[in-house]
Write an enzyme that holds these catalytic residues in place. Structure first.
Site, short mmCIF file in Angstrom:
data_model
loop_
_atom_site.label_atom_id
_atom_site.label_comp_id
_atom_site.label_asym_id
_atom_site.label_seq_id
_atom_site.Cartn_x
_atom_site.Cartn_y
_atom_site.Cartn_z
N GLN A 76 76.84 40.44 60.03
CA GLN A 76 76.34 41.54 59.20
C GLN A 76 75.16 42.24 59.88
OE1 GLN A 76 75.79 41.41 54.78
NE2 GLN A 76 73.68 40.93 55.28
N GLN A 117 81.99 44.61 48.31
CA GLN A 117 82.16 43.64 49.39
C GLN A 117 82.86 42.36 48.96
OE1 GLN A 117 77.72 43.56 49.93
NE2 GLN A 117 78.01 41.41 50.41
N GLY A 174 68.77 38.96 57.46
CA GLY A 174 68.64 37.58 57.95
C GLY A 174 69.68 37.27 59.01
N HIS A 211 65.91 33.07 47.27
CA HIS A 211 65.44 31.78 47.74
C HIS A 211 64.46 32.04 48.89
CE1 HIS A 211 68.25 32.55 50.97
NE2 HIS A 211 69.24 32.65 50.09
N GLU A 212 63.97 30.97 49.48
CA GLU A 212 62.95 31.10 50.53
C GLU A 212 63.44 31.97 51.70
OE1 GLU A 212 59.85 30.30 50.25
OE2 GLU A 212 59.41 30.86 52.34
N HIS A 231 65.30 34.71 51.52
CA HIS A 231 65.02 36.10 51.16
C HIS A 231 63.52 36.39 51.23
CE1 HIS A 231 68.79 35.48 48.64
NE2 HIS A 231 69.12 36.51 49.38
O1 PAF Z 1 73.41 39.96 52.69
C1 PAF Z 1 73.56 40.38 51.52
O2 PAF Z 1 73.03 39.83 50.54
C2 PAF Z 1 74.45 41.59 51.28
O3 PAF Z 1 75.56 41.57 52.10
C3 PAF Z 1 73.70 42.93 51.37
C4 PAF Z 1 73.18 43.19 52.78
C5 PAF Z 1 72.54 42.93 50.39
C6 PAF Z 1 74.64 44.09 51.02
O4 PAF Z 1 75.15 43.96 49.73
#
Ligand code: PAF
Length: 313
Positions: free
Chosen positions: A169, A76, A163, A49-50, A52
Site C-alpha cells: 500500500q 477496498q 505504515g 492502536h500504537e 497508528h
Molecule cells: O491502511 C489503511 O487503514 C487503509 O487502507 C487506508 C490507507 C486508510 C485507506 O482506507
C-alpha cells in the site's frame, strides 16, 4: 457502517477538533492555512492502536498540524470480506488521537464521503496492485488508491503518513503521488510490534487466545529467514520455504503467500539481496494478517523505516 454522528463525551483539549462533515473539515483547515501551518494527514480506518499513534508521532515531526482521518472504506472490501464486522470505536479513537497530539480527527459517514454515490471514476493502480495481496484481493488497491486520492483532495495535505506493515500500500501510494504529481510528501513509518513480535493491526482484535499465540510465529518465521540471510543465504527459494515451513508447522496458521520481492517493482526474486522485501499474508482464525521484513535492514532502529519505500521506478 461508519457510526452516525453522536456526542463526544470526553473533554476536548484546546486546539483539538473533531469534524464529521466536509464543511467542518474545511473550516478547520482554513484556520490552519490562515495561520500558515503545514498539514500532515494520517489516513486510517480507525480502531486505533500504537501503530497508528506512532504515525501521528511521525506526522508531528513533519508538519505543524496533524489531521487523522477515520473512514472504514467500503471500496477496498470485496463482498464476503470483513467490512461489516471491522472493529469500530470512534469515541475511543478520537480521545487516543487527541491525547497523542493530533489536531483534528476527520471521521465522515459514508454519505458525507460519497454525497453523490460511490465514485464513478476510480484510480487504476496498475501492475503493482496485482502482486502480493492483489492476487487474493484483486480490487482492494483500486479502492485504497481511490479513497486516498479523495482524502488528499479533501484535506490537501503537505505530508501524508503510512505504515510499512502495509508495504505494498505504501509503495502504491508513493507511486501514485509521483506518477500523478499529487504534490504530497509521503512518509512511511516503521512497523510497530507487540512485545512478542506480532505486528500491530486492528484485525488482531479478531484473534482468540490460541490464535493470538500462533500469530506471534509470523514474525518469528520472518526473523529466522532474515537471520539466515544475514549469515549469507542468498537463495530466495530456500528463504521462502523456510518461512513457509515455519508457518505450516504452526497450528492455526494458514499461509496465503510467502514472497521475496524487489522493493520497488514487487517482482519475485530468485536471488535474495539486501533491501529485498520478504512479505507474507496468513489467515489465522477470522483474521487475515500481513507482515514483512526488509532483508538485512537494521530493524532494531525504528527511524530507519521512514524512508525505505521508494516509488516504483
Ligand atoms: O491502511 C489503511 O487503514 C487503509 O487502507 C487506508 C490507507 C486508510 C485507506 O482506507
Amino acid at each position: 457502517m461508519n457510526q452516525p454522528g453522536g456526542p463526544i463525551r470526553f473533554t476536548l483539549t484546546p486546539g483539538f477538533s473533531m469534524a464529521r462533515t466536509r464543511r467542518s473539515l474545511e473550516a478547520t483547515l482554513a484556520g490552519y492555512r490562515k495561520d500558515g501551518r503545514s498539514v500532515a494527514l494520517v489516513p486510517t480506518m480507525g480502531y486505533l492502536h500504537e501503530g497508528h499513534l506512532s504515525l501521528v508521532d511521525t506526522a508531528r515531526r513533519h508538519a505543524d498540524a496533524v489531521v487523522l482521518s477515520i473512514f472504514v472504506n467500503p471500496l477496498q472490501f470485496a463482498p464476503g470480506e470483513d467490512l461489516e464486522r471491522y472493529p469500530r470505536d470512534l469515541e475511543r479513537d478520537a480521545e487516543l488521537a487527541m491525547d497523542r497530539g493530533a489536531n483534528l480527527v476527520f471521521a465522515p459517514s459514508e454519505g458525507e464521503m460519497f454525497p453523490t454515490g460511490r465514485p464513478r471514476i476510480q484510480v487504476d493502480p496498475g501492475e503493482l496492485a496485482k502482486r502480493l495481496c492483489g492476487q487474493a484481493r484483486p480490487h482492494h488497491f483500486q479502492g485504497v488508491a481511490t479513497i486516498v486520492a479523495k482524502l488528499f483532495g479533501l484535506v490537501r495535505p503537505d505530508v501524508a503518513v503510512f505504515g510499512r506493515k502495509d508495504y505494498q500500500q505504501a509503495l502504491l501510494i508513493r507511486t501514485m503521488v509521483a506518477d500523478l504529481d499529487l504534490g504530497v510528501a509521503v512518509q512511511v513509518a516503521p512497523i510497530m510490534r507487540e512485545p512478542d513480535g506480532l505486528a500491530m493491526s486492528s484485525r488482531n482484535a479478531y484473534l482468540g487466545e490460541g490464535e493470538r499465540e500462533a500469530a506471534a510465529e509470523i514474525f518469528q518465521a520472518l526473523s529466522s529467514a532474515d537471520r539466515v540471510f544475514r549469515h549469507g543465504e542468498r537463495n530466495a527459494e530456500s528463504l521462502r520455504s523456510r518461512v513457509h515451513r515455519h508457518l505450516d508447522e504452526t497450528p492455526l496458521l494458514d499461509p496465503e503467500y510467502v514472497e521475496l520481492v524487489d522493493p520497488q517493482s514487487l517482482a519475485p526474486l530468485q536471488e535474495a539481496r539486501e533491501g529485498a522485501v520478504l512479505a507474507v499474508a496468513v489467515q489465522c482464525g477470522r483474521a487475515r494478517l500481513i507482515d514483512n521484513v526488509v532483508l538485512g535492514s537494521p530493524v532494531s532502529d525504528p527511524r530507519l523505516g521512514e524512508t525505505d519505500v521508494e516509488p516504483a521506478g
